[in-house]
Design a protein around this motif. Structure first.
Motif, PDB file in Angstrom:
ATOM      1  N   LYS C  89     -19.524  21.166   5.310  1.00  0.00           N
ATOM      2  CA  LYS C  89     -18.476  20.772   6.259  1.00  0.00           C
ATOM      3  C   LYS C  89     -17.326  20.046   5.544  1.00  0.00           C
ATOM      4  CE  LYS C  89     -20.857  20.602  10.705  1.00  0.00           C
ATOM      5  NZ  LYS C  89     -20.073  21.772  11.177  1.00  0.00           N
ATOM      6  N   GLN C  90     -17.668  19.207   4.592  1.00  0.00           N
ATOM      7  CA  GLN C  90     -16.630  18.470   3.840  1.00  0.00           C
ATOM      8  C   GLN C  90     -15.799  19.429   2.982  1.00  0.00           C
ATOM      9  OE1 GLN C  90     -19.544  15.778   2.125  1.00  0.00           O
ATOM     10  NE2 GLN C  90     -18.563  14.023   3.134  1.00  0.00           N
ATOM     11  N   ILE C  91     -16.500  20.356   2.318  1.00  0.00           N
ATOM     12  CA  ILE C  91     -15.817  21.350   1.481  1.00  0.00           C
ATOM     13  C   ILE C  91     -14.863  22.192   2.339  1.00  0.00           C
ATOM     14  CG2 ILE C  91     -16.192  23.474   0.126  1.00  0.00           C
ATOM     15  CD1 ILE C  91     -16.953  20.880  -1.315  1.00  0.00           C
ATOM     16  N   ASN C  92     -15.363  22.659   3.471  1.00  0.00           N
ATOM     17  CA  ASN C  92     -14.538  23.516   4.331  1.00  0.00           C
ATOM     18  C   ASN C  92     -13.326  22.769   4.879  1.00  0.00           C
ATOM     19  OD1 ASN C  92     -16.361  25.490   3.856  1.00  0.00           O
ATOM     20  ND2 ASN C  92     -17.224  25.573   5.930  1.00  0.00           N
ATOM     21  N   GLU C  93     -13.516  21.512   5.209  1.00  0.00           N
ATOM     22  CA  GLU C  93     -12.388  20.737   5.724  1.00  0.00           C
ATOM     23  C   GLU C  93     -11.328  20.541   4.634  1.00  0.00           C
ATOM     24  OE1 GLU C  93     -13.293  17.885   8.984  1.00  0.00           O
ATOM     25  OE2 GLU C  93     -12.234  16.464   7.706  1.00  0.00           O
TER      26      GLU C  93
END
Lengths: 125, 125, 125, 125, 125, 125
Positions: C89-93
């Motif tokens: 989720k952090q990477i995608n954001e």
């Protein structure tokens, strides 16, 4: 553009650029940023004579700056090209290759490069 | 990557690149696009000896290609640098300046440039 | 694309990338190019914990690589992001911000980034 | 390049590109990243007929992709240009402007664009 | 910015740009650089009506300039777009596609483009 | 540069930038361009706290702006970094990574970033 500024001697564009550059470089180096200090140091070393001579290296610096469309970098390398003894015909030929590689998008930067080269020439007299 | 392809001789990467390049250039020139024809023509003329010699021009071509991160352009100019008689130390020094100017983002292209230079060297034997 | 290559386990894309990267980096360092050696050295130091932690630095490395559209740099930082403990989720954001800043021209690189992240995840099991 | 792959019908390059594109777009949209979803949505809307017609918009998409040197974006817009009814002469003229603006650095991408356009033409039969 | 300059009529930004452009173009052409002369000549020819009409070509010139983030090129093509009879809605729609393709990094250039378009409109009255 | 302008208080550079930015953003939003409105809207949403905190997002915005060499974007994110509570050492470390990734071509933008950060600091007192 200020009409008063235009009455100041032409040499000012060269002086102005170099003074701002020096002032801010000092501030950058005065910060405790080791990575930045080392990059600045590398920059000095990379353009010293080695397997390639200074003229060739400065032409590389000039043309790479032009295709990457960095006016300040172009100005800096134009002055160093002049100090290295390169003449107008050599500079123009190098810049014509850069314009061909980088495309017509380079032309506005080429205009400013021609202008700055003239200022370097007149300030050098 | 195909394991069968890897069994073919190394020289193929140079040949493969040049064959694809020639084939597609012919198709581009076979179209009736006058602007493209003239750009191709300019490209040939710009790198001929003039106020700057061929070696210097090819180093400009190589380094501008590297900072603009164009692998095919790098390959093309590496071969022309070799034909112009530039040696490995000169090439590497030029490419180190380009990497400094263009940043670490250039490194993946530098890897492929080192690989292609090796292939040019072995195919030249 | 080779139909035989597709039968090899997915993990190979990660291994293949890292092996090529290591092999060529060694060749670059084996050359006597001091400037290149120092740039490589700076690259290692710059991403160590300092005033910013490793996670933040790797997200900076990832997003700068993405807006500059360098697939190999994205792959390298995706692996380091995973090692730093950042989650999907952090990477995608982070990548969504990079796509907004860099524009739809970034999307083809985003596709390959999503694919590589999946491969990192499955190779990590 | 795999010698086996070369025996497969030419149409595969178009199919292969579109299948990979669709597969990864689905994965991107399947993530819960709202910003990415909206960018994809904008991308669809922006190229619909409005104050400019679809042909003009696709030519803009094609040439912007070419000067930004994004092969996948070029492929995508070439197919949409074909669907919009643009002919080879119009495509080539648009691409010649893009090559002039973007410089010779665009040429390797132009080669691949010419190749892909041929494949679109033969796959359309 | 000079407070005196701001008292001059708005039309000056258009005139100022065109005068500087003309003056420097003349100097560039006055040099004996054949490659540069030919690039300038190509630039004139490429935007003449052919398989695509002038409006479409100018929209291509405008949007490519915008994604490449060249303010001077944007100004030049905005004026030519106006001369070609394109209206504000068409210009804005073209520029919105360029902003989507090039990302939010284009926005500062979009601001200056909106400002210059206004100046063109008021100077045209 | 106008000698009169230099007598105005330093804070003006921050105010001047923000006022021009607001004025032109309003004009852009006042046009009926739906795509542009949505991009502006996305830009606001993307930097709100989510899986990553605001500090991290602003550092991503700052460094991506720096490697893409967009002075106005750098200024905007420097102010938002300050509002997010990031300190000078953190900002400088982030910018040193961006300079390493983007190369020495970033340095002129780094100078202006250092200058603007100083102005933000003095205007904040």
């Amino acid at each position: 553009m200020c009409i008063f500024a235009e009455m100041l001697p032409t040499m000012n564009k060269v002086t102005e650029f170099n003074e701002y550059r020096s002032k801010m470089n000092e501030k950058i180096l005065a910060s405790d940023e080791k990575i930045l200090k080392r990059i600045f140091n590398l920059d000095t070393n990379a353009f010293m004579a080695g397997n390639l001579n200074v003229e060739t290296k400065e032409l590389i610096g000039l043309t790479c700056s032009l295709v990457l469309r960095c006016d300040d970098c172009v100005k800096y390398h134009l002055e160093k090209c002049m100090l290295a003894g390169l003449n107008t015909k050599q500079i123009n030929e190098a810049m014509s290759i850069a314009t061909l590689i980088g495309g017509t998008i380079v032309i506005p930067h080429l205009r400013r490069a021609f202008e700055y080269w003239e200022e370097l020439e007149s300030s050098g007299k």
